[in-house]
Design a protein around this motif. Structure first.
Motif, PDB file in Angstrom:
ATOM      1  N   LYS A 155       0.319   4.326   0.028  1.00  0.00           N
ATOM      2  CA  LYS A 155       0.027   5.456   0.912  1.00  0.00           C
ATOM      3  C   LYS A 155       0.753   5.351   2.240  1.00  0.00           C
ATOM      4  CE  LYS A 155      -4.483   4.338   1.068  1.00  0.00           C
ATOM      5  NZ  LYS A 155      -4.435   2.891   0.687  1.00  0.00           N
TER       6      LYS A 155
ATOM      7  N   ARG B 283       0.218  11.505  13.346  1.00  0.00           N
ATOM      8  CA  ARG B 283      -0.597  10.437  13.940  1.00  0.00           C
ATOM      9  C   ARG B 283      -1.010  10.713  15.394  1.00  0.00           C
ATOM     10  NH1 ARG B 283       0.389   5.698  14.468  1.00  0.00           N
ATOM     11  NH2 ARG B 283      -1.503   4.882  13.555  1.00  0.00           N
TER      12      ARG B 283
ATOM     13  N   MET C 299       2.328  11.313   5.409  1.00  0.00           N
ATOM     14  CA  MET C 299       1.277  12.251   5.832  1.00  0.00           C
ATOM     15  C   MET C 299       1.861  13.596   6.282  1.00  0.00           C
ATOM     16  SD  MET C 299      -1.299   9.731   7.934  1.00  0.00           S
ATOM     17  CE  MET C 299      -2.735  10.794   7.995  1.00  0.00           C
TER      18      MET C 299
ATOM     19  N   TYR D 295       2.743   5.839   7.432  1.00  0.00           N
ATOM     20  CA  TYR D 295       1.911   7.027   7.654  1.00  0.00           C
ATOM     21  C   TYR D 295       2.662   8.088   8.460  1.00  0.00           C
ATOM     22  CZ  TYR D 295      -1.372   3.525   6.102  1.00  0.00           C
ATOM     23  OH  TYR D 295      -1.986   2.530   5.387  1.00  0.00           O
TER      24      TYR D 295
ATOM     25  N   GLY E  53      -5.843  -4.042   6.873  1.00  0.00           N
ATOM     26  CA  GLY E  53      -4.440  -4.054   7.283  1.00  0.00           C
ATOM     27  C   GLY E  53      -4.228  -4.691   8.638  1.00  0.00           C
TER      28      GLY E  53
ATOM     29  N   GLY F  47       0.326  -2.462   4.176  1.00  0.00           N
ATOM     30  CA  GLY F  47       1.189  -1.278   4.206  1.00  0.00           C
ATOM     31  C   GLY F  47       1.932  -1.242   5.534  1.00  0.00           C
ATOM     32  N   ARG F  48       1.160  -0.911   6.564  1.00  0.00           N
ATOM     33  CA  ARG F  48       1.732  -0.714   7.895  1.00  0.00           C
ATOM     34  C   ARG F  48       2.570  -1.901   8.390  1.00  0.00           C
ATOM     35  NH1 ARG F  48      -1.161   2.560  11.631  1.00  0.00           N
ATOM     36  NH2 ARG F  48      -3.025   2.127  10.408  1.00  0.00           N
TER      37      ARG F  48
ATOM     38  N   SER G 155      -7.806  -0.519   8.983  1.00  0.00           N
ATOM     39  CA  SER G 155      -6.366  -0.597   9.172  1.00  0.00           C
ATOM     40  C   SER G 155      -6.055  -0.818  10.645  1.00  0.00           C
ATOM     41  CB  SER G 155      -5.796   0.741   8.696  1.00  0.00           C
ATOM     42  OG  SER G 155      -4.410   0.710   8.598  1.00  0.00           O
ATOM     43  N   GLN G 156      -4.833  -1.292  10.924  1.00  0.00           N
ATOM     44  CA  GLN G 156      -4.384  -1.564  12.299  1.00  0.00           C
ATOM     45  C   GLN G 156      -5.353  -2.530  13.005  1.00  0.00           C
ATOM     46  OE1 GLN G 156      -1.627  -1.255  13.747  1.00  0.00           O
ATOM     47  NE2 GLN G 156      -1.998  -1.377  15.897  1.00  0.00           N
TER      48      GLN G 156
ATOM     49  N   SER H 264       0.836  -1.194   0.000  1.00  0.00           N
ATOM     50  CA  SER H 264       0.000   0.000   0.000  1.00  0.00           C
ATOM     51  C   SER H 264       0.878   1.254   0.000  1.00  0.00           C
ATOM     52  CB  SER H 264      -0.891  -0.034   1.240  1.00  0.00           C
ATOM     53  OG  SER H 264      -1.800   1.014   1.140  1.00  0.00           O
TER      54      SER H 264
ATOM     55  N   TYR I  28      -4.991  10.921  15.591  1.00  0.00           N
ATOM     56  CA  TYR I  28      -5.675   9.718  16.104  1.00  0.00           C
ATOM     57  C   TYR I  28      -5.355   9.447  17.563  1.00  0.00           C
ATOM     58  CZ  TYR I  28      -4.967   8.729  11.058  1.00  0.00           C
ATOM     59  OH  TYR I  28      -4.870   8.798   9.700  1.00  0.00           O
TER      60      TYR I  28
ATOM     61  N   ARG J  32     -15.311  -3.082  -5.542  1.00  0.00           N
ATOM     62  CA  ARG J  32     -14.968  -3.062  -4.115  1.00  0.00           C
ATOM     63  C   ARG J  32     -16.264  -3.105  -3.311  1.00  0.00           C
ATOM     64  NH1 ARG J  32     -11.131   1.220  -0.822  1.00  0.00           N
ATOM     65  NH2 ARG J  32     -11.943   0.796   1.256  1.00  0.00           N
TER      66      ARG J  32
ATOM     67  N   ASP K 130      -0.614  -1.199  -4.244  1.00  0.00           N
ATOM     68  CA  ASP K 130      -1.994  -0.752  -4.105  1.00  0.00           C
ATOM     69  C   ASP K 130      -1.915   0.763  -4.135  1.00  0.00           C
ATOM     70  OD1 ASP K 130      -4.581  -0.098  -2.815  1.00  0.00           O
ATOM     71  OD2 ASP K 130      -3.363   0.140  -1.022  1.00  0.00           O
TER      72      ASP K 130
HETATM   73  N1  LLP Z   1      -5.600  -0.760   0.825  1.00  0.00           N
HETATM   74  C1  LLP Z   1      -6.521   0.209   0.951  1.00  0.00           C
HETATM   75  C2  LLP Z   1      -7.587   0.320  -0.062  1.00  0.00           C
HETATM   76  C3  LLP Z   1      -6.480   1.101   2.049  1.00  0.00           C
HETATM   77  O1  LLP Z   1      -7.399   2.033   2.173  1.00  0.00           O
HETATM   78  C4  LLP Z   1      -5.436   0.972   3.013  1.00  0.00           C
HETATM   79  C5  LLP Z   1      -5.347   1.883   4.154  1.00  0.00           C
HETATM   80  C6  LLP Z   1      -4.481  -0.050   2.827  1.00  0.00           C
HETATM   81  C7  LLP Z   1      -4.604  -0.898   1.716  1.00  0.00           C
HETATM   82  C8  LLP Z   1      -3.327  -0.285   3.759  1.00  0.00           C
HETATM   83  O2  LLP Z   1      -3.690  -0.611   5.040  1.00  0.00           O
HETATM   84  P1  LLP Z   1      -2.596  -1.002   6.134  1.00  0.00           P
HETATM   85  O3  LLP Z   1      -1.985  -2.301   5.758  1.00  0.00           O
HETATM   86  O4  LLP Z   1      -1.548   0.071   6.153  1.00  0.00           O
HETATM   87  O5  LLP Z   1      -3.347  -1.036   7.377  1.00  0.00           O
HETATM   88  N2  LLP Z   1      -3.319   7.099   8.255  1.00  0.00           N
HETATM   89  C9  LLP Z   1      -3.798   6.030   9.101  1.00  0.00           C
HETATM   90  C10 LLP Z   1      -4.079   4.765   8.325  1.00  0.00           C
HETATM   91  C11 LLP Z   1      -5.102   4.937   7.232  1.00  0.00           C
HETATM   92  C12 LLP Z   1      -5.251   3.688   6.409  1.00  0.00           C
HETATM   93  C13 LLP Z   1      -6.220   3.860   5.297  1.00  0.00           C
HETATM   94  N3  LLP Z   1      -6.196   2.803   4.335  1.00  0.00           N
HETATM   95  C14 LLP Z   1      -2.814   5.797  10.229  1.00  0.00           C
HETATM   96  O6  LLP Z   1      -1.816   6.522  10.306  1.00  0.00           O
HETATM   97  O7  LLP Z   1      -3.033   4.943  11.083  1.00  0.00           O
END
Ligand code: LLP
Length: 418
Positions: free
Chosen positions: A60, A312, A375, A371, A239, A275-276, A202-203, A58, A316, A149, A79
């Protein structure tokens, strides 16, 4: 195996002392461990051995092209959620046939760019988007591969801002409306239906929400099959969490074996979008104490990183462990670690037990690889920090600290006000 560890009371990233990097590059800075990223990626990927799968990192969570290139070298895909992320992924050498594109607001320009790049598929999130993708594909002489989706209406027990697959969220197509959308897609000339997808949040620190989502998607896929549509991919987004403080998320191996138990014999290729879990604990933010300040009510440790560098905690109320770069003796204190930004919400840690930091000391905010920089902003006209990647004994700048000129890049004073 820890790639951030103390040797003689000094914090090292792999084989390099963090202090020497901070002295050379200045602060604040993001520091990443290459070995940690690779280790996490391999553990995650190997956990799915025996199942046809594709890991789409991911973008982002950390979009630096050196990090994305590390993922590409390990065979990972991406992604993405914007044209900008697509550009980064391609620049970093990620193969377009391993790129999936999600997001509720894909613009016609972004869609065109993705079609021309020949990405694996779009995860479409609304009827209007589906029609727009068809129109853009027709206009540009392409065909669009899509998955729908689905919003599976699952409560994943995480921070409300990062829940994505609950009924009231903006993401995906409500599960009850899914079949008509597939019917519509079937009738569109420039669209090839390839899959079904979801993202629940996520998380996540439990396996059951993933399994609930998987079961719902498989059940729906059966109905779709009866409509004469065969699906090649099932994209199970959501996630896996990491340990910031006391959380104990499942291991990737537990998570993967629970999924395999259900989908082990399915004909789909499973897509995962972590991602995370790959980069979160592979990066830290290093800051220097500018001042300490004691008021009748509180102690403040004021550092040169703020909410613009790591948002963060402010956004959050997230926990990032605060560690010294050099351990010293002396009694711990309870203090707020704050940044220089003119907002009360500009804190990195609140009422935290920490070493008795003094002016000039270096401080590490742990678990900042996901993130964190991605961010970061220029709020309060602060240049964004440098990013450094360490591999063994070597380290390299993977993003220069922004300059004052970078801050005003693209700005103009129009003649009519001059
Ligand atoms: N795929 C999609 C469509 C998503 O929306 C996200 C995260 C991921 C994959 C990756 O998820 P992960 O494996 O990282 O959990 N800024 C926030 C997290 C927002 C996540 C949004 N989408 C934070 O700092 O905790």
């Amino acid at each position: 195996m820890h790639f951030f560890s103390y040797k003689n009371d000094e914090l090292f990233c792999e084989e390099v002392p963090a202090e020497s990097i901070a002295e050379q590059v200045g602060t604040p800075l993001y520091l990443y461990s290459w070995a940690t990223i690779v280790r996490h990626f391999r553990i995650f990927k190997d956990a799915f051995n025996g199942l046809k799968h594709l890991i789409c990192f991911s973008v982002k969570s950390n979009s630096n092209i050196a990090i994305l290139n590390t993922i590409a070298s390990e065979g990972g895909g991406a992604d993405i959620v914007s044209g900008g992320e697509l550009y980064r992924a391609l620049r970093a050498g990620i193969s377009p046939d391993k790129i999936v594109y999600s997001g509720v607001g894909k613009t016609p320009d972004d869609i065109e760019m993705a079609l021309k790049s020949n990405i694996l598929m779009f995860n479409i999130e609304s009827e209007q988007e589906l029609k727009t993708i068809n129109d853009v594909a027709e206009k540009t002489g392409n065909r669009a591969r899509i998955a729908v989706r689905i919003n599976p209406d699952i409560e994943p027990n995480t921070h409300p801002y990062i829940v994505t697959g609950f009924n009231e969220n903006k993401f995906g197509i409500q599960i009850d409306n899914a079949l008509p959308i597939y019917e519509l897609a079937k009738g569109l000339k420039y669209v090839d239906i390839k899959g079904i997808s979801c993202h629940i949040g996520s998380q996540l620190t439990e396996i059951s929400p993933f399994i609930d989502a998987l079961l719902k998607l498989r059940e729906l896929a059966q109905k779709i099959k009866k409509m004469g549509i065969s699906l090649e991919f099932l994209d199970l987004g959501g996630g896996l969490g990491i340990t910031y403080d006391t959380e104990s998320p499942p291991d990737p191996s537990e998570y993967a074996s629970a999924i395999k138990k259900i989908a082990g014999k399915d004909e789909f290729t499973l897509i995962l979008e972590p991602g995370r879990v790959i980069v979160g604990n592979a990066g830290i933010l290093i800051a220097r104490v500018i001042y300490t300040k004691i008021t009748p009510n509180k102690k403040f440790i004021i550092v040169d990183a703020g909410m613009n560098d790591l948002i963060r905690p402010s956004l959050y109320n997230s926990y990032h462990s605060v560690m010294p770069i050099k351990k010293t003796s002396g009694e711990t204190i309870v203090a707020d670690l704050v940044g220089p930004i003119c907002e009360t919400g500009d804190f990195l840690a609140k009422d935290r037990v920490m070493p008795p930091f003094k002016q000039g000391d270096l401080v590490a905010l742990m678990s900042a690889g996901a993130y964190g920089f991605s961010m970061a902003s220029n709020y309060n006209s602060r240049p964004r920090p440098a990013e450094i990647l360490v591999k063994g004994k070597e380290f390299s700048l993977i993003r220069s600290r922004e300059t004052l000129d970078d801050l005003v890049r693209g700005e103009e004073i129009p003649e009519f006000i001059d």
